[in-house]
Scaffold this motif. Sequence first.
Motif, PDB file in Angstrom:
ATOM      1  N   LYS A 284       0.803  -1.220   0.000  1.00 40.91           N
ATOM      2  CA  LYS A 284       0.000   0.000   0.000  1.00 40.91           C
ATOM      3  C   LYS A 284       0.840   1.276   0.000  1.00 40.91           C
ATOM      4  O   LYS A 284       0.434   2.284  -0.588  1.00 40.91           O
ATOM      5  CB  LYS A 284      -0.938   0.006   1.220  1.00 40.91           C
ATOM      6  N   ILE A 285       1.999   1.261   0.675  1.00 40.78           N
ATOM      7  CA  ILE A 285       2.725   2.517   0.840  1.00 40.78           C
ATOM      8  C   ILE A 285       4.092   2.555   0.166  1.00 40.78           C
ATOM      9  O   ILE A 285       4.637   3.641  -0.045  1.00 40.78           O
ATOM     10  CB  ILE A 285       2.899   2.858   2.332  1.00 40.78           C
ATOM     11  N   PHE A 286       4.668   1.396  -0.201  1.00 45.43           N
ATOM     12  CA  PHE A 286       5.987   1.389  -0.824  1.00 45.43           C
ATOM     13  C   PHE A 286       5.859   1.441  -2.343  1.00 45.43           C
ATOM     14  O   PHE A 286       4.941   0.839  -2.931  1.00 45.43           O
ATOM     15  CB  PHE A 286       6.771   0.134  -0.439  1.00 45.43           C
ATOM     16  N   SER A 287       6.806   2.097  -2.968  1.00 44.00           N
ATOM     17  CA  SER A 287       6.869   2.094  -4.429  1.00 44.00           C
ATOM     18  C   SER A 287       7.406   0.744  -4.891  1.00 44.00           C
ATOM     19  O   SER A 287       7.905  -0.066  -4.090  1.00 44.00           O
ATOM     20  CB  SER A 287       7.794   3.209  -4.912  1.00 44.00           C
ATOM     21  N   GLY A 288       7.338   0.496  -6.199  1.00 39.24           N
ATOM     22  CA  GLY A 288       7.836  -0.760  -6.740  1.00 39.24           C
ATOM     23  C   GLY A 288       9.311  -0.967  -6.454  1.00 39.24           C
ATOM     24  O   GLY A 288       9.742  -2.068  -6.091  1.00 39.24           O
TER      25      GLY A 288
ATOM     26  N   ASN B   2      26.104  -2.467  -1.536  1.00 37.15           N
ATOM     27  CA  ASN B   2      25.888  -1.484  -0.469  1.00 37.15           C
ATOM     28  C   ASN B   2      24.499  -1.661   0.134  1.00 37.15           C
ATOM     29  O   ASN B   2      23.568  -0.918  -0.191  1.00 37.15           O
ATOM     30  CB  ASN B   2      26.061  -0.069  -1.019  1.00 37.15           C
ATOM     31  N   PRO B   3      24.330  -2.649   1.027  1.00 38.60           N
ATOM     32  CA  PRO B   3      23.006  -2.865   1.634  1.00 38.60           C
ATOM     33  C   PRO B   3      22.463  -1.622   2.335  1.00 38.60           C
ATOM     34  O   PRO B   3      21.252  -1.388   2.352  1.00 38.60           O
ATOM     35  CB  PRO B   3      23.265  -3.995   2.642  1.00 38.60           C
ATOM     36  N   GLY B   4      23.358  -0.806   2.919  1.00 41.05           N
ATOM     37  CA  GLY B   4      22.924   0.395   3.606  1.00 41.05           C
ATOM     38  C   GLY B   4      22.207   1.368   2.688  1.00 41.05           C
ATOM     39  O   GLY B   4      21.275   2.063   3.113  1.00 41.05           O
ATOM     40  N   ALA B   5      22.618   1.407   1.422  1.00 37.25           N
ATOM     41  CA  ALA B   5      21.965   2.298   0.465  1.00 37.25           C
ATOM     42  C   ALA B   5      20.535   1.846   0.204  1.00 37.25           C
ATOM     43  O   ALA B   5      19.630   2.683   0.061  1.00 37.25           O
ATOM     44  CB  ALA B   5      22.753   2.331  -0.848  1.00 37.25           C
ATOM     45  N   LEU B   6      20.310   0.516   0.170  1.00 37.84           N
ATOM     46  CA  LEU B   6      18.955   0.017  -0.023  1.00 37.84           C
ATOM     47  C   LEU B   6      18.103   0.297   1.205  1.00 37.84           C
ATOM     48  O   LEU B   6      16.923   0.645   1.093  1.00 37.84           O
ATOM     49  CB  LEU B   6      18.980  -1.491  -0.316  1.00 37.84           C
ATOM     50  N   GLU B   7      18.692   0.148   2.383  1.00 40.50           N
ATOM     51  CA  GLU B   7      17.946   0.431   3.603  1.00 40.50           C
ATOM     52  C   GLU B   7      17.533   1.904   3.649  1.00 40.50           C
ATOM     53  O   GLU B   7      16.414   2.238   4.064  1.00 40.50           O
ATOM     54  CB  GLU B   7      18.798   0.067   4.819  1.00 40.50           C
ATOM     55  N   ALA B   8      18.440   2.782   3.199  1.00 35.09           N
ATOM     56  CA  ALA B   8      18.116   4.211   3.167  1.00 35.09           C
ATOM     57  C   ALA B   8      17.010   4.492   2.156  1.00 35.09           C
ATOM     58  O   ALA B   8      16.129   5.329   2.379  1.00 35.09           O
ATOM     59  CB  ALA B   8      19.363   5.017   2.823  1.00 35.09           C
ATOM     60  N   LEU B   9      17.039   3.780   1.029  1.00 31.98           N
ATOM     61  CA  LEU B   9      16.003   3.938   0.012  1.00 31.98           C
ATOM     62  C   LEU B   9      14.635   3.574   0.571  1.00 31.98           C
ATOM     63  O   LEU B   9      13.636   4.258   0.335  1.00 31.98           O
ATOM     64  CB  LEU B   9      16.321   3.050  -1.198  1.00 31.98           C
ATOM     65  N   ILE B  10      14.594   2.500   1.328  1.00 33.17           N
ATOM     66  CA  ILE B  10      13.331   2.055   1.918  1.00 33.17           C
ATOM     67  C   ILE B  10      12.891   3.023   3.018  1.00 33.17           C
ATOM     68  O   ILE B  10      11.696   3.196   3.281  1.00 33.17           O
ATOM     69  CB  ILE B  10      13.470   0.623   2.465  1.00 33.17           C
ATOM     70  N   GLY B  11      13.871   3.650   3.669  1.00 31.22           N
ATOM     71  CA  GLY B  11      13.530   4.626   4.694  1.00 31.22           C
ATOM     72  C   GLY B  11      13.453   4.041   6.079  1.00 31.22           C
ATOM     73  O   GLY B  11      12.861   4.624   6.976  1.00 31.22           O
ATOM     74  N   GLU B  12      14.029   2.820   6.229  1.00 29.33           N
ATOM     75  CA  GLU B  12      14.001   2.184   7.541  1.00 29.33           C
ATOM     76  C   GLU B  12      15.263   1.361   7.670  1.00 29.33           C
ATOM     77  O   GLU B  12      15.571   0.553   6.804  1.00 29.33           O
ATOM     78  CB  GLU B  12      12.762   1.301   7.677  1.00 29.33           C
ATOM     79  N   THR B  13      16.020   1.535   8.737  1.00 30.10           N
ATOM     80  CA  THR B  13      17.321   0.890   8.867  1.00 30.10           C
ATOM     81  C   THR B  13      17.362  -0.265   9.851  1.00 30.10           C
ATOM     82  O   THR B  13      18.404  -0.850  10.075  1.00 30.10           O
ATOM     83  CB  THR B  13      18.387   1.927   9.295  1.00 30.10           C
ATOM     84  N   SER B  14      16.231  -0.568  10.470  1.00 30.86           N
ATOM     85  CA  SER B  14      16.220  -1.658  11.445  1.00 30.86           C
ATOM     86  C   SER B  14      15.233  -2.734  11.033  1.00 30.86           C
ATOM     87  O   SER B  14      14.123  -2.465  10.648  1.00 30.86           O
ATOM     88  CB  SER B  14      15.844  -1.140  12.838  1.00 30.86           C
TER      89      SER B  14
END
Length: 234
Positions: free
Chosen positions: A146-150, A214-226
Amino acid sequence: METLMAAAASRCPVLSQASAASRETLMRHALLRHVERGTCIFSHGAAAESGYILMGGWIKITRTQPCGAISILTLHAPGETFGFADSIRRLPRSATAEAATDCTILSVSARSICQTMRSDSSFGNAILSHSFQQNDSLLQQLEALKIFSGIQRLACFLLRHAKPGNGRHIVRLPFHKHLVAHYLGLKPESLSRSLAKLKEYGVRTVPDGIEISNPGALEALIGETSDIRHREIA
């Protein structure tokens, strides 16, 4: 085979909580099966007689609508369990399980699962906790749709299934990407575009799968790091 069954019991998040005696009892009523891609493990509405541990390969859980449309509810990877909730409730199967690839599965009889729950409180608590976690994961998947982009949904999927090794993270998909697209609620062409956009986040296609540098870059893209990996069904 006994060694393989024992290994499955020790690594399974549910069976690992049982006592040694309980695990031995469960394994006496377990069956190791090798099934080919496309094999139906159980059908929606069928009697639930076993719970399953996926030793190798991938399983897809689906439901078919009256119009014939098929929804992929989740994809299970090696080491995960499926079919336990229906078994312990003794209800008809709530969905269909099919081998998305050639698979090795360990089936444990529903009767022995229920008996062990009554005699081993730690195992019973683990079963309940596992069922709640799967329900939470379904809610998180619904939220993501519902809230995440593709591109964010694809990033979640890649993070969950990435395996570290030799200084990199690799996602190995032994099936066509259209299955992932269907699961993520994307058209195949949208998945391809999203995968191309992820190059700037350190994602690229390599001969042995999809590499994440760079997994951290994907976590930042999603907007949640935990606990990003819990945004997907486990």
